[in-house]
Design a protein around this motif. Structure first.
Motif, mmCIF file in Angstrom:
data_model
loop_
_atom_site.group_PDB
_atom_site.id
_atom_site.type_symbol
_atom_site.label_atom_id
_atom_site.label_comp_id
_atom_site.label_asym_id
_atom_site.label_seq_id
_atom_site.Cartn_x
_atom_site.Cartn_y
_atom_site.Cartn_z
ATOM 1 N N GLY A 204 -0.070 -5.265 -8.242
ATOM 2 C CA GLY A 204 -0.831 -4.078 -7.900
ATOM 3 C C GLY A 204 -2.291 -4.456 -7.738
ATOM 4 N N PHE A 205 -3.176 -3.587 -8.236
ATOM 5 C CA PHE A 205 -4.591 -3.920 -8.192
ATOM 6 C C PHE A 205 -4.912 -4.975 -9.244
ATOM 7 N N SER A 206 -5.648 -5.950 -8.858
ATOM 8 C CA SER A 206 -6.065 -7.015 -9.775
ATOM 9 C C SER A 206 -7.377 -7.582 -9.252
ATOM 10 N N TRP A 207 -7.962 -8.483 -10.034
ATOM 11 C CA TRP A 207 -9.214 -9.103 -9.610
ATOM 12 C C TRP A 207 -9.025 -9.862 -8.294
ATOM 13 N N SER A 208 -7.880 -10.536 -8.163
ATOM 14 C CA SER A 208 -7.616 -11.315 -6.948
ATOM 15 C C SER A 208 -7.418 -10.423 -5.724
ATOM 16 N N PHE A 209 -6.977 -9.161 -5.944
ATOM 17 C CA PHE A 209 -6.765 -8.216 -4.846
ATOM 18 C C PHE A 209 -8.060 -7.994 -4.071
ATOM 19 N N PHE A 210 -9.184 -8.013 -4.791
ATOM 20 C CA PHE A 210 -10.477 -7.733 -4.170
ATOM 21 C C PHE A 210 -11.273 -9.008 -3.865
ATOM 22 N N GLN A 211 -10.685 -10.146 -4.134
ATOM 23 C CA GLN A 211 -11.356 -11.420 -3.830
ATOM 24 C C GLN A 211 -10.862 -11.934 -2.476
ATOM 25 N N LEU A 212 -11.553 -11.555 -1.450
ATOM 26 C CA LEU A 212 -11.179 -11.960 -0.095
ATOM 27 C C LEU A 212 -12.155 -13.001 0.421
ATOM 28 N N SER A 213 -11.653 -13.849 1.270
ATOM 29 C CA SER A 213 -12.523 -14.847 1.899
ATOM 30 C C SER A 213 -13.440 -14.165 2.913
ATOM 31 N N THR A 214 -14.497 -14.838 3.276
ATOM 32 C CA THR A 214 -15.440 -14.292 4.261
ATOM 33 C C THR A 214 -14.746 -14.018 5.594
ATOM 34 N N SER A 215 -13.869 -14.937 5.997
ATOM 35 C CA SER A 215 -13.156 -14.759 7.273
ATOM 36 C C SER A 215 -12.230 -13.549 7.224
ATOM 37 N N ASP A 216 -11.559 -13.330 6.078
ATOM 38 C CA ASP A 216 -10.681 -12.164 5.939
ATOM 39 C C ASP A 216 -11.475 -10.865 6.035
ATOM 40 N N TRP A 217 -12.630 -10.822 5.387
ATOM 41 C CA TRP A 217 -13.488 -9.639 5.469
ATOM 42 C C TRP A 217 -13.915 -9.379 6.911
ATOM 43 N N LEU A 218 -14.286 -10.436 7.594
ATOM 44 C CA LEU A 218 -14.728 -10.311 8.986
ATOM 45 C C LEU A 218 -13.604 -9.782 9.873
ATOM 46 N N TYR A 219 -12.401 -10.377 9.727
ATOM 47 C CA TYR A 219 -11.261 -9.939 10.536
ATOM 48 C C TYR A 219 -10.863 -8.502 10.205
ATOM 49 N N LEU A 220 -10.913 -8.123 8.921
ATOM 50 C CA LEU A 220 -10.573 -6.763 8.511
ATOM 51 C C LEU A 220 -11.549 -5.738 9.088
ATOM 52 N N LEU A 221 -12.825 -6.087 9.102
ATOM 53 C CA LEU A 221 -13.825 -5.187 9.667
ATOM 54 C C LEU A 221 -13.598 -4.986 11.166
ATOM 55 N N VAL A 222 -13.261 -6.058 11.869
ATOM 56 C CA VAL A 222 -12.952 -5.958 13.295
ATOM 57 C C VAL A 222 -11.690 -5.117 13.495
ATOM 58 N N LEU A 223 -10.688 -5.361 12.658
ATOM 59 C CA LEU A 223 -9.422 -4.625 12.746
ATOM 60 C C LEU A 223 -9.630 -3.130 12.531
ATOM 61 N N ALA A 224 -10.416 -2.779 11.492
ATOM 62 C CA ALA A 224 -10.612 -1.375 11.144
ATOM 63 C C ALA A 224 -11.553 -0.653 12.108
ATOM 64 N N SER A 225 -12.611 -1.324 12.529
ATOM 65 C CA SER A 225 -13.622 -0.668 13.368
ATOM 66 C C SER A 225 -13.244 -0.697 14.845
ATOM 67 N N VAL A 226 -13.054 -1.895 15.394
ATOM 68 C CA VAL A 226 -12.800 -2.040 16.831
ATOM 69 C C VAL A 226 -11.355 -1.689 17.187
ATOM 70 N N CYS A 227 -10.398 -2.286 16.473
ATOM 71 C CA CYS A 227 -8.980 -2.137 16.842
ATOM 72 C C CYS A 227 -8.363 -0.828 16.373
ATOM 73 N N THR A 228 -9.021 -0.131 15.439
ATOM 74 C CA THR A 228 -8.451 1.125 14.945
ATOM 75 C C THR A 228 -9.347 2.316 15.314
#
Length: 310
Positions: A204-228
């Motif tokens: 479930g939720f854990s410390w590792s759940f919120f520990q994302l790499s810089t590239s993952d954050w970047l791709y997620l932002l593109v996915l959520a903003s541009v692609c969605t």
């Protein structure tokens, strides 16, 4: 007027290209499908809320509509989870080819939801889709789990489109999308919280759940903003200027764009057997032919009605 239509037509192709890129991002993002969808829905609902706030779109909704929006949010969340899960266990090409079967599932669901009779050519096209699926299953058996996930995703997509078809007639599209995304991420959050406190093998939720790499954050932002968020708002805008038939045919190019992009970016990882492409072409051709026949019949009915009322 022609320049306006051409501009919106090119804009629609760009949006469909972006949707095809969604699968690429699913492959590039390293986290699992469930947290990926949680982040996507959370961020996208935030971006769409900003759009609603600046456009001053009312968010008032009846209790009955909210319950429908809640169910639609759960469906779209499950659609995205199975979609990204299919990419994780197979590849982009398999997932997008299977996603094309959504039109086949919709042709089965629409008579149930809208209480209309089955149409003979939809049954025939359904047989062709099954033939295409059989060819793919036969030659790509190693991707069996990915195919199943992707088919589930296609089915959920068709359920979502049928539900949204009823909602869109009565409510603002931006408001619908905001509540659906918010409800979807809310249900996933509750599920993850339960998993966190009861301590199961599924994290479930854990410390590792919120520990994302810089590239993952970047791709997620593109996915959520541009692609969605952007793609959704843009698609609503172009529909004001283009016919539903043009929009439908163009959207059917999403798997084509996605598969080509995947091959260009990932190379040999996305190269499939010739039989796979035969099966995919059968499925895509069936979807396009279905749209062409539907549009021709709609135009014929409109012409007949016009002659009667003259």
């Amino acid at each position: 007027m022609q320049n306006v239509e051409l501009r919106n037509y090119l804009h629609l192709h760009f949006i469909v290209f972006i949707w095809g890129f969604t699968a690429i991002l699913g492959e590039l993002i390293t986290i699992d499908a469930l947290p990926l969808v949680w982040y996507r829905m959370l961020l996208a609902s935030g971006f769409i809320f900003l759009y609603i706030f600046f456009k001053k779109i009312p968010l008032k909704v009846s209790k009955k509509s909210f319950l429908i929006l809640l169910s639609a949010g759960v469906v779209i969340a499950l659609h995205w989870i199975t979609f990204f899960a299919a990419i994780k266990v197979s590849n982009v090409s398999i997932t997008l080819a299977m996603l094309s079967t959504g039109a086949f599932f919709t042709s089965i669901l629409e008579p149930v939801f809208y209480k209309r009779k089955l149409i003979w050519y939809e049954v025939f096209f359904g047989v062709l889709v099954i033939l295409g699926l059989y060819i793919i299953f036969k030659v790509e058996g190693d991707y069996f789990l990915g195919i199943i996930y992707a088919l589930c995703s296609a089915f959920l997509s068709s359920v979502f489109s049928v539900i949204n078809g009823k909602l869109a007639k009565q409510n603002d599209s931006s408001m619908i999308s905001f509540y659906e995304l918010l409800c979807g991420v809310g249900v996933i959050t509750i599920y993850l919280l339960v998993r966190t406190f009861i301590g199961t093998t599924i994290e479930g939720f854990s410390w590792s759940f919120f520990q994302l790499s810089t590239s993952d954050w970047l791709y997620l932002l593109v996915l959520a903003s541009v692609c969605t968020a952007y793609a959704f708002i843009g698609s609503v805008q172009v529909m004001k200027y283009l016919s539903p038939y043009t929009v439908m045919l163009t959207i059917n190019l999403e798997p084509v764009y996605g598969i080509l992009l995947a091959y260009m970016i990932f190379g040999e990882e996305e190269k499939m057997s010739p039989q796979f492409y035969y099966g995919a072409i059968i499925i895509l051709s069936t979807v396009i032919l279905n749209g062409i026949i539907k549009n021709a019949k709609k135009r014929k009915r409109g012409s007949t009605l016009h002659n009667i009322t003259k």
